[in-house]
Design an enzyme around this catalytic site. Structure first.
Site, PDB file in Angstrom:
ATOM      1  N   LEU A 104       0.798  -1.227   0.000  1.00 32.13           N
ATOM      2  CA  LEU A 104       0.000   0.000   0.000  1.00 32.13           C
ATOM      3  C   LEU A 104       0.834   1.282   0.000  1.00 32.13           C
ATOM      4  O   LEU A 104       0.300   2.373   0.122  1.00 32.13           O
ATOM      5  CB  LEU A 104      -0.995   0.019   1.171  1.00 32.13           C
ATOM      6  CG  LEU A 104      -1.899  -1.213   1.296  1.00 32.13           C
ATOM      7  CD1 LEU A 104      -2.802  -1.074   2.498  1.00 32.13           C
ATOM      8  CD2 LEU A 104      -2.697  -1.445   0.037  1.00 32.13           C
ATOM      9  N   CYS A 105       2.147   1.173  -0.144  1.00 36.61           N
ATOM     10  CA  CYS A 105       3.003   2.348  -0.233  1.00 36.61           C
ATOM     11  C   CYS A 105       2.989   2.857  -1.672  1.00 36.61           C
ATOM     12  O   CYS A 105       3.036   2.071  -2.614  1.00 36.61           O
ATOM     13  CB  CYS A 105       4.430   1.965   0.172  1.00 36.61           C
ATOM     14  SG  CYS A 105       5.609   3.307   0.055  1.00 36.61           S
ATOM     15  N   HIS A 106       2.916   4.163  -1.841  1.00 32.56           N
ATOM     16  CA  HIS A 106       2.893   4.758  -3.178  1.00 32.56           C
ATOM     17  C   HIS A 106       4.287   4.778  -3.786  1.00 32.56           C
ATOM     18  O   HIS A 106       5.266   5.012  -3.073  1.00 32.56           O
ATOM     19  CB  HIS A 106       2.354   6.189  -3.113  1.00 32.56           C
ATOM     20  CG  HIS A 106       0.924   6.241  -2.743  1.00 32.56           C
ATOM     21  ND1 HIS A 106       0.510   6.257  -1.429  1.00 32.56           N
ATOM     22  CD2 HIS A 106      -0.193   6.244  -3.493  1.00 32.56           C
ATOM     23  CE1 HIS A 106      -0.812   6.294  -1.394  1.00 32.56           C
ATOM     24  NE2 HIS A 106      -1.266   6.282  -2.631  1.00 32.56           N
ATOM     25  N   ASP A 123      23.981  -9.762   6.518  1.00 31.53           N
ATOM     26  CA  ASP A 123      24.086 -10.847   5.550  1.00 31.53           C
ATOM     27  C   ASP A 123      25.539 -11.097   5.133  1.00 31.53           C
ATOM     28  O   ASP A 123      25.954 -12.239   4.987  1.00 31.53           O
ATOM     29  CB  ASP A 123      23.238 -10.540   4.322  1.00 31.53           C
ATOM     30  CG  ASP A 123      23.304 -11.672   3.306  1.00 31.53           C
ATOM     31  OD1 ASP A 123      22.794 -12.772   3.623  1.00 31.53           O
ATOM     32  OD2 ASP A 123      23.879 -11.473   2.218  1.00 31.53           O
TER      33      ASP A 123
END
Length: 155
Positions: free
Chosen positions: A73-75, A122
């Site tokens: 839902l991030c633009h 990582d």
């Protein structure tokens, strides 16, 4: 209490319509710390995967540009600037990210700091599994409806 904009009246998640919002200049800076044992820090220059700090810097910049692919839902954003600074300290690596855009919604410097920290982990986890990512937070932001914010005291 303020209502969260990513939920409709029934409580279901939704994407917010930002089409009517004005485009404004927005900036943000975020922080993260990767706690690493001194013996592991001394081995960083010998890392067979390459320089973990430079790889993490590039990963953080890329993450800022791709936040909308990572967070539902991030633009999508047109990032005009993104950078990540990594500083080697006695107890680990301090990360400060910055990002800027001109648009109707915010800038995701937190994503840049988080992904840079995950990349350091990582690239060094083979040397020590107890590495910890700590203190991920927003340092400051400018622009937008909610105005400017500056963290009062560093943690």
């Amino acid at each position: 209490m303020k209502r969260l904009s990513h939920y409709d009246s029934a409580g279901s998640p939704r994407m917010v319509d930002v089409s009517a919002k004005p485009e404004t200049r927005r900036t943000a800076r975020a922080h993260a710390f990767v706690r690493i044992a001194p013996r592991v820090l001394r081995k960083l220059p010998e890392n067979p995967k390459g320089n973990p700090l430079e790889i993490a810097r590039i990963a953080g910049i890329t993450a800022a540009k791709r936040t909308s692919e990572l967070i539902p839902l991030c633009h999508p954003l047109r990032i005009s600037h993104a950078d990540v600074e990594l500083t080697l300290e006695k107890q680990g690596v301090r990360i400060v990210s910055s990002a800027a855009t001109t648009g109707p919604t915010g800038v995701e410097a937190l994503t840049a700091a988080a992904v840079a920290a995950l990349t350091v982990y990582d690239m060094t986890k083979a040397l020590d599994k107890s590495i910890a990512i700590e203190d991920l937070y927003l340092l400051e932001k400018t622009g937008g409806k909610s105005g400017d914010f500056r963290r009062k005291a560093a943690r």
